[in-house]
Design a protein around this motif. Structure first.
Motif, PDB file in Angstrom:
ATOM      1  N   GLY A 167       0.893  -1.394  -0.050  1.00 27.49           N
ATOM      2  CA  GLY A 167       0.069  -0.044   0.072  1.00 27.49           C
ATOM      3  C   GLY A 167       0.681   1.299   0.110  1.00 27.49           C
ATOM      4  N   ARG A 168       2.106   0.891  -0.075  1.00 26.45           N
ATOM      5  CA  ARG A 168       2.739   2.133   0.013  1.00 26.45           C
ATOM      6  C   ARG A 168       2.808   3.095  -1.534  1.00 26.45           C
ATOM      7  NH1 ARG A 168       8.875   3.506  -0.577  1.00 26.45           N
ATOM      8  NH2 ARG A 168       9.222   1.310  -1.334  1.00 26.45           N
ATOM      9  N   THR A 169       2.738   4.248  -1.310  1.00 25.51           N
ATOM     10  CA  THR A 169       2.719   5.142  -2.608  1.00 25.51           C
ATOM     11  C   THR A 169       3.644   6.020  -2.562  1.00 25.51           C
ATOM     12  OG1 THR A 169       1.270   6.781  -1.490  1.00 25.51           O
ATOM     13  CG2 THR A 169       0.121   4.817  -2.491  1.00 25.51           C
ATOM     14  N   GLY A 170       3.957   6.829  -3.885  1.00 26.94           N
ATOM     15  CA  GLY A 170       4.968   7.689  -4.117  1.00 26.94           C
ATOM     16  C   GLY A 170       4.162   8.698  -5.145  1.00 26.94           C
ATOM     17  N   ALA A 171       4.482   9.798  -5.106  1.00 29.07           N
ATOM     18  CA  ALA A 171       3.818  10.776  -6.108  1.00 29.07           C
ATOM     19  C   ALA A 171       5.099  11.961  -6.474  1.00 29.07           C
ATOM     20  CB  ALA A 171       2.847  11.724  -5.487  1.00 29.07           C
ATOM     21  N   GLY A 172       5.000  12.324  -7.880  1.00 31.30           N
ATOM     22  CA  GLY A 172       5.955  13.239  -8.185  1.00 31.30           C
ATOM     23  C   GLY A 172       5.220  14.441  -8.049  1.00 31.30           C
ATOM     24  N   THR A 173       5.982  15.479  -8.141  1.00 26.43           N
ATOM     25  CA  THR A 173       5.585  17.149  -7.947  1.00 26.43           C
ATOM     26  C   THR A 173       4.152  17.494  -8.554  1.00 26.43           C
ATOM     27  OG1 THR A 173       8.248  17.632  -7.828  1.00 26.43           O
ATOM     28  CG2 THR A 173       6.265  19.526  -7.849  1.00 26.43           C
ATOM     29  N   SER A 174       4.064  16.913  -9.700  1.00 28.50           N
ATOM     30  CA  SER A 174       2.688  17.305 -10.302  1.00 28.50           C
ATOM     31  C   SER A 174       1.633  16.750  -9.755  1.00 28.50           C
ATOM     32  CB  SER A 174       2.858  16.916 -11.828  1.00 28.50           C
ATOM     33  OG  SER A 174       2.860  15.681 -11.764  1.00 28.50           O
ATOM     34  N   ALA A 175       1.815  15.537  -8.895  1.00 25.73           N
ATOM     35  CA  ALA A 175       0.638  14.973  -8.213  1.00 25.73           C
ATOM     36  C   ALA A 175       0.420  15.229  -6.988  1.00 25.73           C
ATOM     37  CB  ALA A 175       0.909  13.326  -8.633  1.00 25.73           C
ATOM     38  N   LYS A 176       1.152  15.687  -6.323  1.00 26.41           N
ATOM     39  CA  LYS A 176       1.293  15.916  -4.858  1.00 26.41           C
ATOM     40  C   LYS A 176      -0.208  16.978  -4.671  1.00 26.41           C
ATOM     41  CE  LYS A 176       5.808  15.000  -3.668  1.00 26.41           C
ATOM     42  NZ  LYS A 176       7.084  15.413  -3.075  1.00 26.41           N
ATOM     43  N   ASP A 177      -0.953  16.578  -3.827  1.00 24.42           N
ATOM     44  CA  ASP A 177      -1.928  17.505  -3.181  1.00 24.42           C
ATOM     45  C   ASP A 177      -3.381  17.219  -4.175  1.00 24.42           C
ATOM     46  OD1 ASP A 177       0.035  20.007  -2.124  1.00 24.42           O
ATOM     47  OD2 ASP A 177      -0.594  18.210  -0.973  1.00 24.42           O
ATOM     48  N   ARG A 178      -3.232  16.776  -5.306  1.00 22.95           N
ATOM     49  CA  ARG A 178      -4.287  16.787  -6.426  1.00 22.95           C
ATOM     50  C   ARG A 178      -4.582  15.587  -6.835  1.00 22.95           C
ATOM     51  NH1 ARG A 178      -3.797  19.446 -11.219  1.00 22.95           N
ATOM     52  NH2 ARG A 178      -1.488  19.209 -11.222  1.00 22.95           N
ATOM     53  N   PHE A 179      -3.562  14.525  -6.965  1.00 17.55           N
ATOM     54  CA  PHE A 179      -3.758  13.172  -7.483  1.00 17.55           C
ATOM     55  C   PHE A 179      -3.650  12.233  -6.420  1.00 17.55           C
ATOM     56  CE2 PHE A 179      -1.863  14.267 -11.883  1.00 17.55           C
ATOM     57  CZ  PHE A 179      -2.934  15.348 -12.083  1.00 17.55           C
ATOM     58  N   THR A 180      -4.437  11.076  -6.709  1.00 23.25           N
ATOM     59  CA  THR A 180      -4.119   9.981  -5.480  1.00 23.25           C
ATOM     60  C   THR A 180      -4.383   8.617  -6.135  1.00 23.25           C
ATOM     61  OG1 THR A 180      -5.839  11.309  -3.837  1.00 23.25           O
ATOM     62  CG2 THR A 180      -5.488   8.739  -3.506  1.00 23.25           C
ATOM     63  N   ILE A 181      -3.446   8.084  -5.711  1.00 26.60           N
ATOM     64  CA  ILE A 181      -3.350   6.567  -6.535  1.00 26.60           C
ATOM     65  C   ILE A 181      -3.848   5.424  -5.611  1.00 26.60           C
ATOM     66  CG2 ILE A 181      -1.043   6.177  -5.844  1.00 26.60           C
ATOM     67  CD1 ILE A 181      -0.644   4.874  -8.413  1.00 26.60           C
ATOM     68  N   SER A 182      -4.587   4.435  -5.920  1.00 24.60           N
ATOM     69  CA  SER A 182      -4.940   3.232  -5.221  1.00 24.60           C
ATOM     70  C   SER A 182      -4.802   2.003  -5.919  1.00 24.60           C
ATOM     71  CB  SER A 182      -6.342   3.708  -4.683  1.00 24.60           C
ATOM     72  OG  SER A 182      -7.257   3.715  -5.698  1.00 24.60           O
ATOM     73  N   SER A 183      -4.994   1.093  -5.422  1.00 26.30           N
ATOM     74  CA  SER A 183      -5.120  -0.195  -6.086  1.00 26.30           C
ATOM     75  C   SER A 183      -6.195  -1.394  -5.528  1.00 26.30           C
ATOM     76  CB  SER A 183      -3.837  -1.148  -5.817  1.00 26.30           C
ATOM     77  OG  SER A 183      -3.636  -1.627  -4.503  1.00 26.30           O
ATOM     78  N   ASP A 184      -6.755  -1.903  -6.357  1.00 28.97           N
ATOM     79  CA  ASP A 184      -7.763  -3.095  -6.034  1.00 28.97           C
ATOM     80  C   ASP A 184      -7.132  -4.454  -6.380  1.00 28.97           C
ATOM     81  OD1 ASP A 184     -10.922  -4.204  -7.605  1.00 28.97           O
ATOM     82  OD2 ASP A 184      -9.668  -4.840  -5.966  1.00 28.97           O
ATOM     83  N   ASN A 185      -6.356  -4.935  -5.342  1.00 30.64           N
ATOM     84  CA  ASN A 185      -5.674  -6.023  -5.661  1.00 30.64           C
ATOM     85  C   ASN A 185      -6.356  -7.276  -6.298  1.00 30.64           C
ATOM     86  OD1 ASN A 185      -3.722  -4.568  -4.608  1.00 30.64           O
ATOM     87  ND2 ASN A 185      -3.265  -5.873  -3.051  1.00 30.64           N
ATOM     88  N   ALA A 186      -7.785  -7.248  -5.783  1.00 27.02           N
ATOM     89  CA  ALA A 186      -8.259  -8.499  -6.390  1.00 27.02           C
ATOM     90  C   ALA A 186      -8.744  -8.161  -7.827  1.00 27.02           C
ATOM     91  CB  ALA A 186      -9.607  -8.684  -5.683  1.00 27.02           C
TER      92      ALA A 186
END
Length: 126
Positions: free
Chosen positions: A58-77
C-alpha cells in the motif's frame, strides 16, 4: 503482462478524472510484489513520473505534479490501479501511461519498468 489504461478524456480546468489501469498475464502474488506506476508524456517532452503504488504494502509515491491533487490506489483482487485526478489544469494535458515490471531503484525512473500500456489521453481545456 498486459496493461490496459482507460478513463482519459477532454475536460475543463478544475474538473476531475479517474484513470484506470488493469493488469493481466500475471499472478496475484506477482501483482502484489510489483510496483505499478503512472507516467505522462506531453508532445515534445520526456516521460514524467506521476505516481506509483506497491499493491502488496500500500505504499505510494508521487511526483511534484501529483502532490495534493492526485491519489493512487489499487484493487488487488481486480489487478487494478486507479489514479484519481482532481483540480485538473491545462498543464496536466498529456498521454498517461501505466507501467509495471519494476526492477530498478527509484519509482520515478521510467527505465526501471519493463511493461507499459498503450496510454490514455488526458486533455484539459483552459
Amino acid at each position: 503482462v498486459l496493461l490496459v489504461e482507460s478513463g482519459g478524456d477532454s475536460v475543463q480546468t478544475g474538473d476531475s478524472l479517474r484513470l484506470t489501469c488493469v493488469a493481466s498475464g500475471l499472478t496475484s502474488s506477482a501483482f502484489e510484489r510489483d510496483v505499478i506506476a503512472w507516467f505522462r508524456q506531453a508532445p515534445g517532452t520526456t516521460r514524467e513520473f506521476v505516481s506509483a503504488i506497491s499493491p502488496g504494502t500500500g505504499r505510494t509515491g508521487a511526483g511534484t505534479s501529483a502532490k495534493d491533487r492526485f491519489t493512487i490506489s489499487s484493487d488487488n483482487a481486480g489487478y487494478t490501479v486507479v489514479l484519481q485526478m482532481n483540480n485538473l489544469k491545462p498543464e496536466d494535458t498529456a498521454m498517461y501511461y501505466c507501467a509495471a515490471g519494476f526492477t530498478g531503484t527509484w519509482w520515478s525512473e521510467a527505465n526501471a519498468f519493463g511493461h507499459w500500456g498503450q496510454g490514455t489521453q488526458v486533455t484539459v481545456l483552459s
